[in-house]
Design a protein around this motif. Structure first.
Motif, PDB file in Angstrom:
ATOM      1  N   LYS A   1       0.841  -1.206   0.000  1.00  0.00           N
ATOM      2  CA  LYS A   1       0.000   0.000   0.000  1.00  0.00           C
ATOM      3  C   LYS A   1       0.874   1.252   0.000  1.00  0.00           C
ATOM      4  N   VAL A   2       1.912   1.246   0.829  1.00  0.00           N
ATOM      5  CA  VAL A   2       2.803   2.406   0.903  1.00  0.00           C
ATOM      6  C   VAL A   2       3.572   2.571  -0.404  1.00  0.00           C
ATOM      7  N   LEU A   3       4.056   1.472  -0.970  1.00  0.00           N
ATOM      8  CA  LEU A   3       4.838   1.562  -2.203  1.00  0.00           C
ATOM      9  C   LEU A   3       3.973   2.011  -3.381  1.00  0.00           C
TER      10      LEU A   3
ATOM     11  N   LYS B   1       8.880  -3.406  -4.451  1.00  0.00           N
ATOM     12  CA  LYS B   1       9.812  -3.777  -3.388  1.00  0.00           C
ATOM     13  C   LYS B   1      10.853  -2.681  -3.204  1.00  0.00           C
ATOM     14  N   VAL B   2      11.494  -2.708  -2.042  1.00  0.00           N
ATOM     15  CA  VAL B   2      12.611  -1.811  -1.766  1.00  0.00           C
ATOM     16  C   VAL B   2      13.859  -2.402  -2.409  1.00  0.00           C
TER      17      VAL B   2
ATOM     18  N   VAL C   1      16.722   6.615  -1.770  1.00  0.00           N
ATOM     19  CA  VAL C   1      16.225   5.251  -1.563  1.00  0.00           C
ATOM     20  C   VAL C   1      15.530   4.804  -2.841  1.00  0.00           C
ATOM     21  N   MET C   2      15.909   3.611  -3.323  1.00  0.00           N
ATOM     22  CA  MET C   2      15.414   3.089  -4.591  1.00  0.00           C
ATOM     23  C   MET C   2      14.351   2.017  -4.352  1.00  0.00           C
ATOM     24  N   TYR C   3      13.337   2.031  -5.217  1.00  0.00           N
ATOM     25  CA  TYR C   3      12.269   1.042  -5.164  1.00  0.00           C
ATOM     26  C   TYR C   3      12.012   0.537  -6.585  1.00  0.00           C
TER      27      TYR C   3
END
Length: 309
Positions: A150-152, A169-170, A179-181
């Motif tokens: 939900k956050v991503l 995903k992180v 920070v990469m996703y």
């Protein structure tokens, strides 16, 4: 002799008779002392309880957690809070869920420290992949904080990802501290997105691959479909793209190679708006970025009998 023995026996009997009442007379004193000691201990315990502060109410926990979240610059509007306990340094530790974005574990230091629940979960998964018995430390447990997808999805919207997110995903931290996703799209090629100083950027997975990265949630067919869409309206619109790659870019635009089913492949140059500016057939595009690699080069014509003229 008998007389002396009788006298001694009589004396012993007297002593026994007289000692018993004396012993009986000491019991009330002992009982009173025991009661007094018990009362003293109870009073001391009661005083300790009275000195101990009362447990905070849920409303007090919520207010304190919101204060700490604000002081920690999390931009979190706390919707749920849990007091996890107290550290040896007498600081309080809270878990908070937020109206938007990730939740946090917050310690009421000066200034407070806040740990992102999504990043904590990622760190734990990496450690457990290396060692299933690893001690991963404190983790977020509020239901709102365990739904990391939900956050991503919220992050994908912030980065301008134009698709329905079905996986994410992180990836970790980039060299510049961002920070990469990775974002996976339903039936479309995905993206890498980066958050740096509250700014979001996105990179299509076809570009990630060209730069040596990898996308776990994007297939070769999805990248081919992306290039097929770019070719729509161009002279190469009839190309049934089966494979595609980003070759690179220069001041004139970005260059994509498309392998066409049953036909010669092409290289397409597109501008910043992803509009095709020029099409180069692979048969004659050897000088464009080293030429095509997805389309086999045409076989050289056989030399005439007797050697070349």
């Amino acid at each position: 002799m008998k007389a002396r023995f009788a006298a001694v026996l009589a004396a012993l009997m007297f002593s026994a008779v007289t000692v018993a009442p004396a012993a009986a007379q000491t019991r009330p004193n002992d009982d009173r002392q025991a009661v007094a000691e018990g009362s003293s201990r109870a009073a001391a315990a009661r005083q300790r309880r009275e000195r101990r502060p009362a447990a905070p109410t849920p409303e007090q926990i919520m207010a304190a957690a919101q204060e700490q979240a604000t002081l920690a610059n999390t931009k979190c509007q706390v919707t749920e809070a849990k007091l996890l306990g107290e550290t040896p340094a007498k600081t309080s530790v809270y878990e908070v869920a937020c109206a938007a974005g990730p939740g946090y574990l917050i310690e009421s230091k000066t200034p407070p420290s806040a740990m992102d629940c999504v990043l904590l979960a990622h760190s734990a998964s990496v450690m457990r992949a290396r060692d299933p018995a690893a001690d991963v430390g404190s983790q977020c447990t509020l239901p709102a904080n365990t739904d990391t997808l939900k956050v991503l999805r919220e992050y994908a919207v912030k980065a301008g990802v134009p698709c329905t997110v079905d996986e994410a995903k992180v990836l970790g931290q980039s060299n510049d501290g961002g920070v990469m996703y990775e974002i996976g799209c339903a039936d479309a090629s995905g993206f890498w997105v980066k958050a740096l100083n509250d700014n979001w950027t996105k990179t299509p997975c076809i570009q990630v691959l060209a730069e040596g990265g990898a996308c776990a949630f994007t297939t070769a067919a999805e990248n081919a479909a992306q290039v097929k869409q770019l070719l729509a309206g161009s002279e190469a619109a009839g190309c049934d793209v089966t494979e595609a790659r980003l070759m690179g870019q220069n001041a004139n635009g970005m260059f994509y190679e498309a392998k066409c089913a049953g036909a010669d492949g092409v290289i397409a140059r597109v501008n910043a708006e992803n509009v095709v500016q020029q099409i180069y057939p692979c048969a004659t595009a050897q000088r464009i970025g080293g030429g095509c690699t997805l389309t086999p080069a045409p076989a050289a014509a056989p030399a005439p009998a007797g050697g070349r003229p």
